[in-house]
Enzyme design. Structure first.
Site, mmCIF file in Angstrom:
data_model
loop_
_atom_site.group_PDB
_atom_site.id
_atom_site.type_symbol
_atom_site.label_atom_id
_atom_site.label_comp_id
_atom_site.label_asym_id
_atom_site.label_seq_id
_atom_site.Cartn_x
_atom_site.Cartn_y
_atom_site.Cartn_z
ATOM 1 N N LEU A 194 36.030 -14.569 97.520
ATOM 2 C CA LEU A 194 36.506 -15.923 97.769
ATOM 3 C C LEU A 194 37.848 -16.064 97.062
ATOM 4 C CD1 LEU A 194 35.625 -18.756 98.930
ATOM 5 C CD2 LEU A 194 35.207 -19.340 96.545
ATOM 6 N N LYS A 219 33.645 -20.146 102.001
ATOM 7 C CA LYS A 219 32.772 -20.702 100.958
ATOM 8 C C LYS A 219 31.545 -21.323 101.629
ATOM 9 C CE LYS A 219 33.249 -23.215 96.559
ATOM 10 N NZ LYS A 219 32.687 -22.224 95.662
ATOM 11 N N TYR A 236 31.033 -25.583 101.480
ATOM 12 C CA TYR A 236 31.012 -26.505 100.345
ATOM 13 C C TYR A 236 32.221 -26.279 99.464
ATOM 14 C CZ TYR A 236 29.604 -22.842 97.011
ATOM 15 O OH TYR A 236 29.580 -21.731 96.219
ATOM 16 N N GLU A 253 34.089 -9.316 92.746
ATOM 17 C CA GLU A 253 34.201 -10.583 92.014
ATOM 18 C C GLU A 253 32.862 -10.866 91.355
ATOM 19 O OE1 GLU A 253 34.767 -14.017 94.581
ATOM 20 O OE2 GLU A 253 33.481 -13.151 96.128
HETATM 21 C C1 LIG Z 1 31.925 -16.173 94.897
HETATM 22 C C2 LIG Z 1 32.931 -17.021 94.191
HETATM 23 N N1 LIG Z 1 34.114 -16.478 93.872
HETATM 24 C C3 LIG Z 1 35.058 -17.195 93.224
HETATM 25 C C4 LIG Z 1 34.837 -18.512 92.843
HETATM 26 C C5 LIG Z 1 35.903 -19.270 92.108
HETATM 27 O O1 LIG Z 1 36.561 -20.189 92.967
HETATM 28 P P1 LIG Z 1 37.300 -21.464 92.390
HETATM 29 O O2 LIG Z 1 38.274 -20.990 91.372
HETATM 30 O O3 LIG Z 1 37.981 -22.054 93.583
HETATM 31 O O4 LIG Z 1 36.252 -22.346 91.791
HETATM 32 C C6 LIG Z 1 33.620 -19.116 93.172
HETATM 33 C C7 LIG Z 1 33.368 -20.510 92.807
HETATM 34 O O5 LIG Z 1 32.317 -21.044 93.027
HETATM 35 C C8 LIG Z 1 32.645 -18.349 93.874
HETATM 36 O O6 LIG Z 1 31.453 -18.887 94.195
#
Ligand SMILES: Cc1ncc(COP(=O)(O)O)c(C=O)c1O
Length: 292
Positions: free
Chosen positions: A209, A152, A38, A185
């Site tokens: 991620l 993701k 997603y 994170e």
């Molecule tokens: C586990 C995780 N890390 C980092 C992020 C941040 O990613 P982005 O900046 O692309 O929204 C998300 C966003 O949903 C996430 O679920």
């Protein structure tokens, strides 16, 4: 359109419809195996925030899971502006998902399943500067996720449990800590620690991620002459850091003022976080207001 008629705020497998009208097979692999990926993308008017990067990550995820999302990226590029137009929403986020599609329940990958593709519009407003200054809170928790957090994937059970633990502890976000005590994170965000003039964040490996916003934070920090270190730090180091902040599509860059109930630094949004947050807001505004 008649007054009161629901708008088409869902795109599902080639068709636009009201969200409540969407129907998915009970045998969809997304429903039965969380077998899909997603994205969440922010928009304002007809502009999308860093859409190419989100769709590139979606494509990488599909490849990693061997889901034949043939053309998903191009299709979403064409479909999303039309979806936003039909939804009548001025500002918000779009949730996109691609699963391996419906097939009789079997662990092995079906040969002929057709992926399910959907996107829907969630109207919403974003953080004000006062909310940025007010910051947020987090708690530390053992990372109970799988070892491919770079994908993701829609299986978010660990994040659901982590966020529930955070809520029980009176915090807004969970921070995942590895068995080596290294901080990875947040539940749905990337994490940054300010130590003196340096910003530290976990390297973009399989434990996190690689956030689209994270990359922008790193670019902005470098532009401002802040030393960036893509190296992990321990939970103990985080607790005595000068500043901690998070980044994500829906929260931009947000200071974390307390972790496990303990103030970080002076317990206020710090100068490095705020300078970066200011620049980030300017970059987001530029992107969302440009002609196009
Ligand atoms: C586990 C995780 N890390 C980092 C992020 C941040 O990613 P982005 O900046 O692309 O929204 C998300 C966003 O949903 C996430 O679920």
């Amino acid at each position: 359109m008649m007054i009161g008629q629901p708008r088409d705020d869902l795109y599902l497998n080639g068709e636009f419809m009201p969200l409540a009208s969407g129907q998915i097979s009970v045998q969809d692999r997304g429903f039965q195996f969380a077998d899909g990926v997603y994205e969440v993308v922010r928009f304002k008017g007809s502009r999308f925030l860093w859409l190419d990067e989100h769709l590139a990550r979606l494509e990488r995820g599909l490849t990693a899971l061997a889901i034949p999302g043939v053309g998903s990226r191009d299709r979403f590029t064409r479909v999303l502006p039309e979806l936003v137009r039909r939804s009548g929403s001025g500002e918000g986020s779009i949730y996109l998902q691609v699963t391996r599609g419906p097939a009789p329940r079997d662990f092995s990958m079906p040969i002929s399943a057709v992926p399910t593709e959907l996107a829907y519009v969630a109207p919403q407003t974003f953080f004000t500067w006062d909310q940025v200054l007010a910051g947020t809170t987090a708690c530390l928790m053992e990372d109970i996720r799988w070892t491919r957090c770079d994908i993701k994937a829609i299986c978010l059970t660990a994040a659901v449990l982590g966020k529930a633990v955070a809520a029980e502890r009176g915090a807004s976000e969970v921070i995942w800590v590895g068995p080596d005590r290294l901080v990875r994170e947040g539940g749905s965000c990337n994490l940054f620690v300010v130590r003196g003039r340096e910003v530290w964040t976990h390297p973009a490996d399989r434990h996190i991620l690689a956030g689209v916003t994270r990359l922008r934070v790193l670019e902005i920090a470098r532009e401002l002459g802040v030393v960036v270190r893509e190296e992990p730090m321990t939970a103990e180091e985080l607790l005595v850091a000068d500043e901690v902040f998070l980044s994500s599509t829906l929260r931009d860059l947000l200071p974390i003022l307390r972790v496990d109930g303990r103030p970080i630094g002076r317990g206020r949004a710090g100068p490095v976080s705020l300078r970066l947050a200011e620049r980030m807001r300017a970059a987001v505004d530029r992107e969302l207001s440009a002609d196009g």
